[in-house]
Structure formats: structure tokens, C-alpha cells
Design an enzyme around this catalytic site. Structure first.
Site, mmCIF file in Angstrom:
data_model
loop_
_atom_site.group_PDB
_atom_site.id
_atom_site.type_symbol
_atom_site.label_atom_id
_atom_site.label_comp_id
_atom_site.label_asym_id
_atom_site.label_seq_id
_atom_site.Cartn_x
_atom_site.Cartn_y
_atom_site.Cartn_z
ATOM 1 N N LYS A 21 0.764 -1.224 -0.083
ATOM 2 C CA LYS A 21 0.000 0.064 -0.057
ATOM 3 C C LYS A 21 0.823 1.197 0.139
ATOM 4 C CE LYS A 21 -2.894 0.957 3.611
ATOM 5 N NZ LYS A 21 -2.735 2.029 4.126
ATOM 6 N N SER A 22 1.943 1.302 1.051
ATOM 7 C CA SER A 22 2.445 2.605 1.191
ATOM 8 C C SER A 22 3.504 2.762 -0.349
ATOM 9 C CB SER A 22 3.913 2.368 2.135
ATOM 10 O OG SER A 22 3.086 2.150 3.444
ATOM 11 N N ARG A 26 2.962 5.836 -3.216
ATOM 12 C CA ARG A 26 4.064 6.715 -3.638
ATOM 13 C C ARG A 26 4.215 6.681 -5.163
ATOM 14 N NH1 ARG A 26 4.204 5.717 1.788
ATOM 15 N NH2 ARG A 26 5.306 6.969 3.035
ATOM 16 N N GLY A 93 -5.163 8.033 5.342
ATOM 17 C CA GLY A 93 -4.348 8.758 6.433
ATOM 18 C C GLY A 93 -3.007 9.060 5.399
ATOM 19 N N ARG A 121 -8.670 12.016 12.734
ATOM 20 C CA ARG A 121 -7.059 11.656 12.834
ATOM 21 C C ARG A 121 -6.292 12.912 12.706
ATOM 22 N NH1 ARG A 121 -5.711 6.653 9.039
ATOM 23 N NH2 ARG A 121 -3.973 6.911 10.440
ATOM 24 N N ASP A 313 1.504 -1.324 11.709
ATOM 25 C CA ASP A 313 0.298 -1.973 11.116
ATOM 26 C C ASP A 313 0.106 -3.401 11.484
ATOM 27 O OD1 ASP A 313 -0.205 0.896 10.227
ATOM 28 O OD2 ASP A 313 0.622 0.324 8.352
HETATM 29 C C1 S3P Z 1 2.384 4.874 6.321
HETATM 30 C C2 S3P Z 1 3.041 4.959 7.544
HETATM 31 C C3 S3P Z 1 2.411 4.684 8.621
HETATM 32 C C4 S3P Z 1 1.223 3.443 8.537
HETATM 33 C C5 S3P Z 1 0.500 3.648 7.307
HETATM 34 C C6 S3P Z 1 1.089 3.741 6.050
HETATM 35 C C7 S3P Z 1 2.879 5.323 5.203
HETATM 36 O O1 S3P Z 1 1.760 5.607 9.444
HETATM 37 O O2 S3P Z 1 0.593 3.247 9.630
HETATM 38 O O3 S3P Z 1 -0.575 2.457 7.406
HETATM 39 O O4 S3P Z 1 2.877 4.811 3.899
HETATM 40 O O5 S3P Z 1 3.758 6.237 5.201
HETATM 41 P P1 S3P Z 1 2.273 6.706 10.260
HETATM 42 O O6 S3P Z 1 3.312 7.308 9.619
HETATM 43 O O7 S3P Z 1 1.411 7.691 10.898
HETATM 44 O O8 S3P Z 1 3.024 5.770 11.366
#
Ligand code: S3P
Length: 425
Positions: A21-22, A26, A93, A121, A313
Site C-alpha cells: 500500500k505505501s 508513492r 491517512g 485523525r 500496522d
Molecule cells: C504509512 C505510514 C504509517 C502506517 C500507514 C502507512 C505510510 O503511518 O501506519 O499505514 O505509507 O507512510 P504513520 O506514519 O502515521 O505511522
């Protein structure tokens, strides 16, 4: 949608889970501000990453989606255009925090909002450093979304991170691409570094010296192909299922094993888990491997400090494993769990509690007595994908069937989760 999960006797399978996902987020964001076409393979078509695509389409970027293949027709660092409407980040988020940094230094204004969970959040964690850079970003809801951004020239700052958060770090690094000099972000505990890796891959100048991350603006970023590895955060549910189910062996292939993400493997190994990494290789600057997991007798550990951001996570499913372990597991330094898609300390204790688990809440984590046998029950996802999937894993080894209500939220990060789970039978 309600989902009923029945117990399972044994697992013997080789599986692949969807893309990270991350990294998927990006690839779309950075592809949009790189010059040329970024071809992404293994893209996660979960709801969160689709929210990112929808935002960049509104910012004037042409993006083609064909299954897990995505082409982003990037327009370079200064190619985004003013959106006609609000940018809706849905439940994501990562989307709202990263694009706030990216949009702060543009020559146009925009408004960002998301669903009910996003509106709870904390956004001050990005508003504060971005404002220090001169950004005109304000919350119209007391530190929560909606956010309004008036694009303006930015100045470079040195920023010491008050919490370990890759989203905050990435937001500042994205703003730094539009700043008037060298921006420094200092992190005490390493958080995921996909932003640094991928921006550099596209031509940015970001260096990390022992947690002191320096970003020097460049003239332009250039598109390159991105191969997204399978998400270790999604693999974690199946790793836990393999460890906890008797007589089982499960191989999860092509999983991203970047050191900033493998806390869950380190924690399970410390508990005595039989997990082997095979076929290690590099894909687009990110390390990848196959994970071979066998049923294991786990023992309790104390989890805290640096490992927490490296498995933030995965803590919900770690808790499920700790319930089956021998001894008392302590999770500390994990306050960040309270500000995820749900308050994951409270929601995990509540939902596993409905299955008979007794877990004690603490200020910064929880205390979990091991050796607890769970029973089925009717549980609620709290619209949090990782709560739903963790409960589903617990249900595999509980007595009787478990119902998860509002179970379809798994689509946020793992659209075929239940199908894959059922295919193990
Ligand atoms: C993420 C960072 C994490 C993670 C989120 C994805 C990211 O959050 O919990 O699911 O892709 O940078 P935080 O940066 O708030 O810890």
C-alpha cells in the site's frame, strides 16, 4: 456486509498477497510529479490507493489503470494544475498527509477532506512542520480534516520529528522539493523509508546519515518503471495464520522485506516462530523475498522501542498471535495505535474480548496473557480493515464460527482477503 469465518484444521499453501500500500501510493504521487510515463506493476487497487489516483486525476494527471498495471503520465515537478473540486482522500491517512506536503508549495489552492475516520485523525502533526516552512495550511475542524491549502513559496527548515511517522516525514520531504534550500528531517527511530528510496530513484537528492535526513531540491524528477512488491502488512495475516494453525506450512511469495517494515518478522522470530526467508532479491531498490512459515509454539515477548514503528500496522495481528503464546506478552511504546483508522488498542481489546480474550489496556499498549483459547462470536470491524483481518485470523483457530460485521472494509488494503483465506481450506 457480514462475513462468517469458520475454524480451519490445517493450512498447506503457496500464496501471493496484493501489492504494498505505501509503495503503491508513492508510485502514483511521485510518478505524477516526475516527467514522463511511470509504469507501475503490482499496484494495489485497494480503496486507499484508488483515492490517491482520484486526487491526482483532479490535479490534472492522466492515469490509466488496468488491473494491477497502472501508467501515470507525469507532468514534472511543476505540472500539477488546480483542482476544480475538493480532493477526497476517502479513508487514507497516507494520501491526506503526503499530498498536504506536496500541495503546500504549488501555485494554486485546494481543499482536502475524507471520511468520518479521517476527520478524527490528527493533522496538526503535518500542519505544524509545513507551517514552519511557510505553508498556508489550515484545518477548518480544530486540527482535523477538512484542510485548506493556499499554495505559496516554501522555505527550508530543520525539523526534529516528535513522533516516529513516515507520513509526517514524507509530507515534509515532499514539501522540501519546493523549498528554497536544504531541508533536514531528524528521526530518532527509523520509520518506513519508501519515500526516500523512490524519490531518489526518480532523481531527487535525499541522504540519510544516522537518522538525519537531508533533502536538497532538484530541477526535475524523471519517470521510471516501478515494480511494487507484495505488502508485508497483508502477508502478516497469513504468516500469523500459518504459525497458529496446527500442522501447517504456508509460503507467501514476493514480499517486500525492507528493514523498516520487518519488525513483525523479528518479533515472531523472537517468539520462536519457524519463518524462513528464501529467494532474496532487489526490485526497484526495495528488497523482496519469499516467506516460508510453519506451525510454531510461540513464547511471549516484551515489545517496545524501535521495533514499534517497524511493525505498527501489524500489531493487531501480533496481538492475536500473543494470545496463543506461552506466557505474558507486553506491548509498550505503542500510543500511535490510538490514532490509526480506529483506536486499535481499544478496538482490538473489545473485539477479541467478544471471542473470550482477556487483554489489559495500558497507557501505551496492552498486556496479553498467553494460552487463551478463543470462541466464536459476533464482532464488529469498526470499519478498520486491519481490525477485520486480525479478527478473521483469530477466528481460524477459535471454537465455533465468528461473524465479522461491516467486514468489507478489508477492501481498503486487501480486496481479495476473504477469497484468499477461504482458498486455504
Ligand atoms: C504509512 C505510514 C504509517 C502506517 C500507514 C502507512 C505510510 O503511518 O501506519 O499505514 O505509507 O507512510 P504513520 O506514519 O502515521 O505511522
Amino acid at each position: 456486509m457480514d462475513k462468517v469465518i469458520k475454524p480451519i484444521n490445517k493450512i498447506n499453501a503457496v500464496i501471493t498477497v496484493p501489492g504494498d500500500k505505501s509503495i503503491s501510493h508513492r508510485a502514483v504521487m511521485f510518478g505524477s510529479i516526475a516527467k514522463g510515463d511511470t509504469e507501475i506493476t503490482g499496484f494495489l487497487t485497494g480503496d486507499d490507493c484508488m483515492s490517491t489516483i482520484s486526487c491526482f486525476k483532479k490535479l490534472g494527471i492522466d492515469i490509466e489503470v488496468n488491473g494491477d498495471k497502472v501508467v501515470v503520465h507525469g507532468k514534472g515537478l511543476h505540472g500539477l494544475t488546480a483542482p476544480d473540486e475538493l480532493l477526497d482522500v476517502g479513508n487514507s491517512g497516507t494520501t491526506i498527509r503526503l499530498i498536504s506536503g506536496l500541495l503546500a508549495g504549488q501555485k494554486f489552492n485546494c481543499k482536502l477532506n475524507g471520511d468520518a475516520s479521517i476527520q478524527k485523525r490528527p493533522m496538526n502533526r503535518v500542519i505544524k512542520p509545513l507551517s514552519a516552512m511557510g505553508a498556508k495550511i489550515k484545518s477548518t475542524n480544530d486540527g482535523y480534516a477538512p484542510l485548506e491549502i493556499t499554495g505559496t513559496p516554501l522555505k527550508a527548515i530543520e525539523y526534529k520529528m516528535p513522533v516516529a511517522s513516515a507520513q509526517v516525514k514524507s509530507s515534509v520531504l515532499l514539501a522540501s522539493l519546493y523549498a528554497d534550500g536544504e531541508t533536514v528531517v531528524i528521526e530518532d527511530m527509523p520509520s518506513r523509508d519508501h519515500t526516500e528510496i523512490m524519490l531518489n530513484y526518480f532523481g531527487a537528492d535525499i541522504k540519510n546519515e544516522n537518522g538525519r535526513i537531508t533533502s536538497t531540491p532538484v530541477e526535475e524528477l524523471y519517470a521510471k518503471p516501478v515494480t511494487v512488491p507484495a505488502d508485508i502488512s497483508s502477508a502478516a495475516f497469513f504468516i500469523a495464520a500459518g504459525l497458529l494453525t496446527p500442522n501447517s506450512e504456508i509460503t507467501v511469495t514476493n514480499v517486500g522485506i525492507n528493514k523498516t517494515r520487518t519488525g513483525i518478522l523479528d518479533a515472531f522470530l523472537e517468539m520462536g516462530a519457524d519463518i524462513k526467508i528464501t529467494n532474496e532479491r532487489l526490485a526497484g531498490g526495495e528488497p523482496v523475498g519469499d516467506l516460508v512459515v510453519k506451525t510454531s509454539d510461540l513464547k511471549a515477548i516484551t515489545l517496545g522501542g524501535d521495533i514499534i514503528p517497524r511493525m505498527i500496522d501489524e500489531i493487531p495481528v501480533f496481538v492475536v498471535a500473543a494470545l496463543a503464546a506461552n506466557g505474558t506478552t507486553v506491548v509498550k511504546d505503542a500510543q500511535e495505535l490510538k490514532v490509526k483508522e480506529s483506536n486499535r488498542i481499544a478496538t482490538m481489546i473489545e473485539e477479541l474480548g467478544k471471542m473470550g480474550a482477556k487483554i489489559t489496556e495500558t497507557d501505551d499498549g496492552m498486556i496479553i496473557e498467553g494460552g487463551q483459547k478463543l470462541h466464536g462470536g459476533t464482532t464488529y470491524s469498526h470499519l478498520d480493515h486491519r481490525v477485520a483481518m486480525s479478527v478473521a485470523v483469530a477466528a481460524l483457530n477459535a471454537e465455533g464460527a465468528t461473524t465479522i460485521t461491516d467486514a468489507d472494509c478489508v477492501g481498503i488494503s486487501f480486496p481479495n482477503f476473504y477469497e484468499l483465506l477461504e482458498s486455504l481450506r
